[in-house]
Design a protein around this motif. Structure first.
Motif, PDB file in Angstrom:
ATOM      1  N   UNK A  40       0.683  -1.158  -0.102  1.00 18.77           N
ATOM      2  CA  UNK A  40       0.056  -0.035  -0.123  1.00 18.77           C
ATOM      3  C   UNK A  40       0.644   1.319   0.051  1.00 18.77           C
ATOM      4  N   UNK A  41       0.416   2.289  -0.915  1.00 17.25           N
ATOM      5  CA  UNK A  41       0.965   3.596  -0.616  1.00 17.25           C
ATOM      6  C   UNK A  41      -0.143   4.810  -0.678  1.00 17.25           C
ATOM      7  N   UNK A  42      -0.090   5.470   0.332  1.00 22.03           N
ATOM      8  CA  UNK A  42      -1.059   6.375   0.552  1.00 22.03           C
ATOM      9  C   UNK A  42      -0.311   7.692   1.404  1.00 22.03           C
ATOM     10  N   UNK A  43      -0.453   8.775   0.666  1.00 19.55           N
ATOM     11  CA  UNK A  43       0.003   9.801   1.506  1.00 19.55           C
ATOM     12  C   UNK A  43      -0.824  11.116   1.218  1.00 19.55           C
ATOM     13  N   UNK A  44      -1.647  11.779   1.989  1.00 19.94           N
ATOM     14  CA  UNK A  44      -2.326  12.870   1.820  1.00 19.94           C
ATOM     15  C   UNK A  44      -2.836  13.195   3.373  1.00 19.94           C
ATOM     16  N   UNK A  45      -4.030  14.156   3.320  1.00 17.31           N
ATOM     17  CA  UNK A  45      -4.522  14.733   4.612  1.00 17.31           C
ATOM     18  C   UNK A  45      -5.515  13.798   4.868  1.00 17.31           C
ATOM     19  N   UNK A  46      -5.696  13.810   6.262  1.00 17.98           N
ATOM     20  CA  UNK A  46      -6.787  12.959   6.744  1.00 17.98           C
ATOM     21  C   UNK A  46      -7.258  13.279   8.196  1.00 17.98           C
ATOM     22  N   UNK A  47      -7.755  12.270   8.885  1.00 19.70           N
ATOM     23  CA  UNK A  47      -8.347  12.342  10.157  1.00 19.70           C
ATOM     24  C   UNK A  47      -8.041  10.969  10.875  1.00 19.70           C
ATOM     25  N   UNK A  48      -7.725  11.537  12.280  1.00 18.52           N
ATOM     26  CA  UNK A  48      -7.437  10.601  13.088  1.00 18.52           C
ATOM     27  C   UNK A  48      -8.627  10.523  14.342  1.00 18.52           C
ATOM     28  N   UNK A  49      -9.369   9.556  14.504  1.00 19.01           N
ATOM     29  CA  UNK A  49     -10.422   9.448  15.682  1.00 19.01           C
ATOM     30  C   UNK A  49      -9.901   8.490  16.721  1.00 19.01           C
ATOM     31  N   UNK A  50     -10.059   8.779  17.796  1.00 22.09           N
ATOM     32  CA  UNK A  50      -9.708   7.845  19.084  1.00 22.09           C
ATOM     33  C   UNK A  50     -10.638   7.821  20.141  1.00 22.09           C
ATOM     34  N   UNK A  51     -10.682   6.575  20.708  1.00 20.97           N
ATOM     35  CA  UNK A  51     -11.121   6.287  21.945  1.00 20.97           C
ATOM     36  C   UNK A  51     -10.344   5.430  22.791  1.00 20.97           C
ATOM     37  N   UNK A  52     -10.645   5.043  24.015  1.00 17.65           N
ATOM     38  CA  UNK A  52      -9.821   4.194  24.653  1.00 17.65           C
ATOM     39  C   UNK A  52      -9.281   2.787  24.129  1.00 17.65           C
ATOM     40  N   UNK A  53     -10.443   2.266  23.309  1.00 19.53           N
ATOM     41  CA  UNK A  53     -10.446   0.911  22.884  1.00 19.53           C
ATOM     42  C   UNK A  53     -10.020   1.100  21.422  1.00 19.53           C
ATOM     43  N   UNK A  54     -10.045   1.852  20.540  1.00 13.11           N
ATOM     44  CA  UNK A  54     -10.156   1.901  19.182  1.00 13.11           C
ATOM     45  C   UNK A  54      -9.727   3.215  18.524  1.00 13.11           C
ATOM     46  N   UNK A  55      -9.133   3.110  17.253  1.00 10.36           N
ATOM     47  CA  UNK A  55      -8.661   4.085  16.728  1.00 10.36           C
ATOM     48  C   UNK A  55      -9.118   4.088  15.120  1.00 10.36           C
ATOM     49  N   UNK A  56      -9.370   5.173  14.779  1.00 15.02           N
ATOM     50  CA  UNK A  56     -10.063   5.010  13.010  1.00 15.02           C
ATOM     51  C   UNK A  56      -8.885   6.135  12.399  1.00 15.02           C
ATOM     52  N   UNK A  57      -8.238   5.684  11.123  1.00 18.87           N
ATOM     53  CA  UNK A  57      -7.444   6.690  10.483  1.00 18.87           C
ATOM     54  C   UNK A  57      -8.261   6.700   9.109  1.00 18.87           C
ATOM     55  N   UNK A  58      -8.513   7.998   8.711  1.00 18.22           N
ATOM     56  CA  UNK A  58      -9.004   8.078   7.198  1.00 18.22           C
ATOM     57  C   UNK A  58      -8.223   8.984   6.387  1.00 18.22           C
ATOM     58  N   UNK A  59      -7.583   8.380   5.137  1.00 16.30           N
ATOM     59  CA  UNK A  59      -6.666   9.398   4.420  1.00 16.30           C
ATOM     60  C   UNK A  59      -7.641   9.774   3.186  1.00 16.30           C
ATOM     61  N   UNK A  60      -7.716  11.109   2.894  1.00 15.72           N
ATOM     62  CA  UNK A  60      -8.302  11.635   1.697  1.00 15.72           C
ATOM     63  C   UNK A  60      -7.520  11.917   0.456  1.00 15.72           C
ATOM     64  N   UNK A  61      -7.899  11.953  -0.615  1.00 18.85           N
ATOM     65  CA  UNK A  61      -7.269  12.252  -1.723  1.00 18.85           C
ATOM     66  C   UNK A  61      -8.338  12.727  -2.598  1.00 18.85           C
TER      67      UNK A  61
END
Length: 164
Positions: A40-61
């Protein structure tokens, strides 16, 4: 009897609603992310969402979600891949030599490999971890930037926090 049926119906309804509820994240950050592996190769702006148990990372292009990565307690889900346990994800995407929870620690800016060779600096810490022919890792968490680089496995993960 009618009260029992109403109670059971209302409990079933509540269970259905809460079972389908969206995940609540307590922290959201704008980030610039580089996620480069042999597959995989991704590089761009995005968002990280966190709570104590989980994390979500989204990269936008170009305004569209190019990659989504959800890191839970037991598994990792990545767009274009089925959800899999952390050990399988490491084997498939990163390196099967890595500890199972390494990706979670990297994105949270925490020490990896139980703090092996951790050097505290004024603005964070660095770790240089080498296992001959398996990995050569340079990892730093400094100021608002996380850089993980493994030269043997050709992996680069960078996270630059854009918020305050």
């Amino acid at each position: 009897m009618i009260l029992l049926k109403i109670f059971l119906l209302s409990m079933a309804f509540m269970f259905a609603i809460t079972g389908c509820a969206t995940k609540e994240y307590v922290k959201q950050e704008s980030v610039f992310i580089v996620f480069k592996t042999p597959t995989f190769k991704h590089a761009d702006l995005g968002f990280m969402y966190e709570n104590a148990d989980e994390m979500k990372v989204e990269v936008y292009s170009n305004g569209q979600a190019a990659m989504a990565l959800e890191i839970g307690k037991e598994q990792i889900c990545m767009s274009l891949l089925a959800c899999m346990d952390k050990k399988s994800f490491n084997k498939e995407v990163l390196s099967d030599e890595y500890p199972t929870d390494i990706l979670n620690h990297i994105f949270r800016g925490e020490e990896i490999f139980s703090g092996l060779h951790r050097v505290k600096t004024r603005n964070g810490f660095t770790q240089n971890i080498v296992k001959a022919n398996k990995y050569n890792i340079n990892y730093s968490v400094l100021n608002k930037q996380i850089i993980f680089r493994d030269t043997i496995n050709d992996i680069v993960i960078k996270v630059k926090r854009l918020g305050s």
